[in-house]
Design an enzyme around this catalytic site. Sequence first.
Site, PDB file in Angstrom:
ATOM      1  N   TYR A  71       0.824  -1.203   0.000  1.00 25.52           N
ATOM      2  CA  TYR A  71       0.000   0.000   0.000  1.00 25.52           C
ATOM      3  C   TYR A  71       0.859   1.254   0.000  1.00 25.52           C
ATOM      4  CZ  TYR A  71      -3.899   3.089   0.742  1.00 25.52           C
ATOM      5  OH  TYR A  71      -4.836   4.057   0.569  1.00 25.52           O
ATOM      6  N   PHE A 123      -8.487  20.895 -25.299  1.00 27.38           N
ATOM      7  CA  PHE A 123      -8.810  19.473 -25.281  1.00 27.38           C
ATOM      8  C   PHE A 123      -9.950  19.290 -24.275  1.00 27.38           C
ATOM      9  CE2 PHE A 123      -8.811  15.299 -26.442  1.00 27.38           C
ATOM     10  CZ  PHE A 123      -9.057  14.551 -25.319  1.00 27.38           C
ATOM     11  N   THR A 124     -10.845  18.390 -24.569  1.00 26.09           N
ATOM     12  CA  THR A 124     -12.100  18.284 -23.831  1.00 26.09           C
ATOM     13  C   THR A 124     -11.911  18.112 -22.330  1.00 26.09           C
ATOM     14  OG1 THR A 124     -12.047  15.949 -24.337  1.00 26.09           O
ATOM     15  CG2 THR A 124     -13.352  17.305 -25.802  1.00 26.09           C
ATOM     16  N   ASP A 214       0.862  19.330 -21.669  1.00 27.32           N
ATOM     17  CA  ASP A 214       0.045  18.121 -21.719  1.00 27.32           C
ATOM     18  C   ASP A 214       0.900  17.166 -22.561  1.00 27.32           C
ATOM     19  OD1 ASP A 214      -3.350  17.230 -22.662  1.00 27.32           O
ATOM     20  OD2 ASP A 214      -1.534  16.024 -22.469  1.00 27.32           O
ATOM     21  N   LYS A 257      -1.343   6.575 -23.745  1.00 24.90           N
ATOM     22  CA  LYS A 257      -0.935   6.800 -25.131  1.00 24.90           C
ATOM     23  C   LYS A 257       0.536   6.475 -25.257  1.00 24.90           C
ATOM     24  CE  LYS A 257      -4.707   9.452 -24.575  1.00 24.90           C
ATOM     25  NZ  LYS A 257      -5.437   9.510 -23.297  1.00 24.90           N
ATOM     26  N   ARG A 381     -14.865  14.165 -33.899  1.00 26.82           N
ATOM     27  CA  ARG A 381     -14.099  15.256 -33.302  1.00 26.82           C
ATOM     28  C   ARG A 381     -14.558  16.544 -33.982  1.00 26.82           C
ATOM     29  NH1 ARG A 381     -11.528  14.261 -28.630  1.00 26.82           N
ATOM     30  NH2 ARG A 381     -13.790  14.151 -28.390  1.00 26.82           N
ATOM     31  N   PHE A 448     -20.370  14.156 -25.882  1.00 32.79           N
ATOM     32  CA  PHE A 448     -20.050  13.225 -26.981  1.00 32.79           C
ATOM     33  C   PHE A 448     -19.943  11.789 -26.489  1.00 32.79           C
ATOM     34  CE2 PHE A 448     -15.744  12.982 -25.488  1.00 32.79           C
ATOM     35  CZ  PHE A 448     -15.524  14.231 -24.900  1.00 32.79           C
TER      36      PHE A 448
END
Length: 456
Positions: A71, A123-124, A214, A257, A381, A448
């Site tokens: 933990y 970006f969303t 980002d 990614k 998009r 979306f």
Amino acid sequence: KRRTAEPYKIKAVEPLNILTREERQKALEKSGYNTFLLDSEDVYIDLLTDSGTNAMSDQQWGALMVGDEAYAGSKSWYKLEKAVREVYGYKYVLPTHQGRGAENLLSQLKVKEGDYVPGNMYFTTTRAHQELNGGTFVDVVIDEAHDPDVEVDFKGNVDLNKLKTLIAEVGAESIPYVCVAVTVNMAGGQPVSMDNLRETYDLCQKHGIDVMYDATRCVENAYFIKEREQGYQNMPIKDILLEMFSYSDGCTMSGKKDALVNIGGFLAMNDEELYTRSRELVVVYEGMPSYGGMAGRDMEAMAKGIYESIDDHYIEHRIQQVRYLGEQLMDAGIPMVRPVGGHAVYLDAKAFLDHLDREQYPAQALAAALYLDSGVRAMERGIVSAGRNKETGENNIPKLEMVRLTIPRRVYTNNHMDVVADSVIELYRKRHQIKGLKMDYEPPTLRFFNARFSPK
Ligand SMILES: Cc1ncc(COP(=O)(O)O)c(/C=N/[C@@H](Cc2ccccc2)C(=O)O)c1O
């Protein structure tokens, strides 16, 4: 020029299911013509996203077995921390379950009511967290980023004049940080040049404003710098990456990614005070600073994935495979965002379906038509993803109305790319038969993901 192949061979495969057209029509109706609501088992080639859909290596799978599930103070955490420090160059790292976990922490820690957060295109999820904390996103990307037909090497660049104007208008004290996305997803996976990163950082340092990347697709960005920017051709990707990050104060990262894992992320920074405050906040949202919403095995896999992602042969093949699909479509005259992006080919749905107006959701209609034609799943998009203006409630109408064909890393072969290309080219031939859609159900935020549509 001798042809090259994937720098890996296949050890395990996942058999793919191919439905009949009738079965796909039924699946489409069940999903409300929203590809996010399709079941994976009904999808043949899944190009919805490159997020979490990438193939892990045998080294990563093997590392799962040695995940330390303690933990606190997990050995796996120290491996991940070391990998981030070495590859990204930051002093401090906080693990999070995925990118938006880091966005949540960063926005809560740095954005206050009335702040402005400039960024190279929205970006969303990034914008959602900035707005949730009372911030207003301000687009400072160069104008060309909004034009699908303009071929610019670094379309994701920050427009320094736009940034200077904003600083002059609102004052540096109202700007908690500048969010520089490398690459810019909503512009078509477009990179930022090293010069622009350096200039942006210099400008922000003058005003005492932080630059937070980002970093979600930062390795792809590094490849474009190597390929297109003077003086980087012979530099290994790992050195380009370190120089990129030297022009920032920290980053949010979705490991799903470029770090080649199915779950995971982190928040990194050089400022000790911000690190201390984020350690206190991470336990509220993600868990201990030594696991941050991940199991030990996830951290093992991400540590390995970070090192694998900077292999020059791997990243070259990755970018070339996306380009292989993009060039086939370009040669066929398909309207798309140019130049081809790092992680996806973006179809220009407005030009593709020029008989539809924006309120008929062209990108949504094209993504649905593509699935019906070939079982290929893509992502809208465009106007649906852009959501509504938080003040006026009106639809945001982005210039770009796109269908994203997003290529997962190390998953599909070029034969799959050929199947996708044939389907898109066939659809283009029959494009005037594609009908528009009306929205039957509109969720309040990030609509979306769950909106439902039917043919108009
Ligand atoms: C540039 C950039 N920054 C942060 C994140 C968040 O990271 P995470 O929380 O997903 O790990 C993402 C995630 N992008 C995914 C998944 C997605 C997310 C929202 C709407 C549609 C799709 C996509 O583009 O497919 C990103 O692209």
